[in-house]
Design a protein around this motif. Sequence first.
Motif, PDB file in Angstrom:
ATOM      1  N   SER A   1      -3.979  -0.095  -1.301  1.00 12.62           N
ATOM      2  CA  SER A   1      -3.409  -0.867  -2.323  1.00 12.62           C
ATOM      3  C   SER A   1      -3.039  -0.444  -3.527  1.00 12.62           C
ATOM      4  O   SER A   1      -3.756   0.180  -4.353  1.00 12.62           O
ATOM      5  CB  SER A   1      -4.401  -1.697  -1.713  1.00 12.62           C
ATOM      6  N   VAL A   2      -2.423  -0.699  -3.777  1.00 16.65           N
ATOM      7  CA  VAL A   2      -1.536  -0.892  -5.388  1.00 16.65           C
ATOM      8  C   VAL A   2      -1.269  -2.302  -5.809  1.00 16.65           C
ATOM      9  O   VAL A   2      -0.646  -2.113  -7.304  1.00 16.65           O
ATOM     10  CB  VAL A   2      -0.356   0.754  -5.084  1.00 16.65           C
TER      11      VAL A   2
ATOM     12  N   MET B   1       1.004  -0.959   0.315  1.00 16.45           N
ATOM     13  CA  MET B   1      -0.006  -0.108  -0.003  1.00 16.45           C
ATOM     14  C   MET B   1       0.855   1.504  -0.140  1.00 16.45           C
ATOM     15  O   MET B   1       2.438   1.403   0.323  1.00 16.45           O
ATOM     16  CB  MET B   1      -0.822   0.647   1.450  1.00 16.45           C
ATOM     17  N   LEU B   2       0.128   2.481  -0.525  1.00 16.19           N
ATOM     18  CA  LEU B   2       1.175   3.708  -0.416  1.00 16.19           C
ATOM     19  C   LEU B   2       0.567   4.063   0.786  1.00 16.19           C
ATOM     20  O   LEU B   2      -0.668   4.056   1.168  1.00 16.19           O
ATOM     21  CB  LEU B   2       0.389   4.582  -1.133  1.00 16.19           C
ATOM     22  N   ASP B   3       1.765   4.714   1.364  1.00 12.63           N
ATOM     23  CA  ASP B   3       1.608   5.635   2.859  1.00 12.63           C
ATOM     24  C   ASP B   3       2.388   6.770   2.613  1.00 12.63           C
ATOM     25  O   ASP B   3       3.869   6.679   2.701  1.00 12.63           O
ATOM     26  CB  ASP B   3       1.613   4.282   4.561  1.00 12.63           C
ATOM     27  N   ASP B   4       1.642   7.797   2.493  1.00 10.91           N
ATOM     28  CA  ASP B   4       2.371   9.414   2.331  1.00 10.91           C
ATOM     29  C   ASP B   4       2.495   9.039   0.894  1.00 10.91           C
ATOM     30  O   ASP B   4       3.506   9.704   0.345  1.00 10.91           O
ATOM     31  CB  ASP B   4       2.939   9.730   3.219  1.00 10.91           C
ATOM     32  N   GLY B   5       2.091   8.475  -0.326  1.00 15.00           N
ATOM     33  CA  GLY B   5       2.781   8.454  -1.502  1.00 15.00           C
ATOM     34  C   GLY B   5       4.293   7.216  -1.571  1.00 15.00           C
ATOM     35  O   GLY B   5       4.715   6.994  -2.376  1.00 15.00           O
ATOM     36  N   PHE B   6       4.697   6.368  -0.304  1.00 13.47           N
ATOM     37  CA  PHE B   6       6.049   5.416  -0.272  1.00 13.47           C
ATOM     38  C   PHE B   6       5.200   4.109   0.167  1.00 13.47           C
ATOM     39  O   PHE B   6       4.029   3.980   0.974  1.00 13.47           O
ATOM     40  CB  PHE B   6       6.857   5.976   1.206  1.00 13.47           C
TER      41      PHE B   6
END
Length: 152
Positions: free
Chosen positions: A65-66, A36-41
């Motif tokens: 989720s990516v 998943m992305l968390d603040d774009g990371f």
Amino acid sequence: MTALSAPRKIVKLAGVRRFPVPVTAGVTILQSALVMLDDGFARPARAGQGADDAAKAADALTHVSVGIALETVTGGAANGDVVVEVERDCFGFANSSAGDLITRADIGKSAFIVDDQTVAKTSANATRARAGVIEDVTSEAVWVSIGKANFA
């Protein structure tokens, strides 16, 4: 536009399935983990965190989720020092339990992130981000389609 009265050519937009994502500093993402992305990371998927349900829900709202990790990586000293190759598609995940157990009746609905390998039927007071759309449920896994189209 009117409904079809005859067959037509299937039109499909080719989508990007694999792509690099910068990793959160210091976190380890294992191969095949839900990412998943968390603040774009990128980070391993997890439920929202915080002191209470309101804080957990606020945290979960920031997650997207990516896909799954195609390799094991550990983030560097700063966010984005390392990248992980991620793939979007339909993947099998472990099923949650008890009241959050996903069944065939849930096909077509959203699955929610418990951790980087487990999905659940509910968002647990909005403390879990969406993983994707449930495509199938077998004795082997809950099959979830992951990708941005699932959340538009």
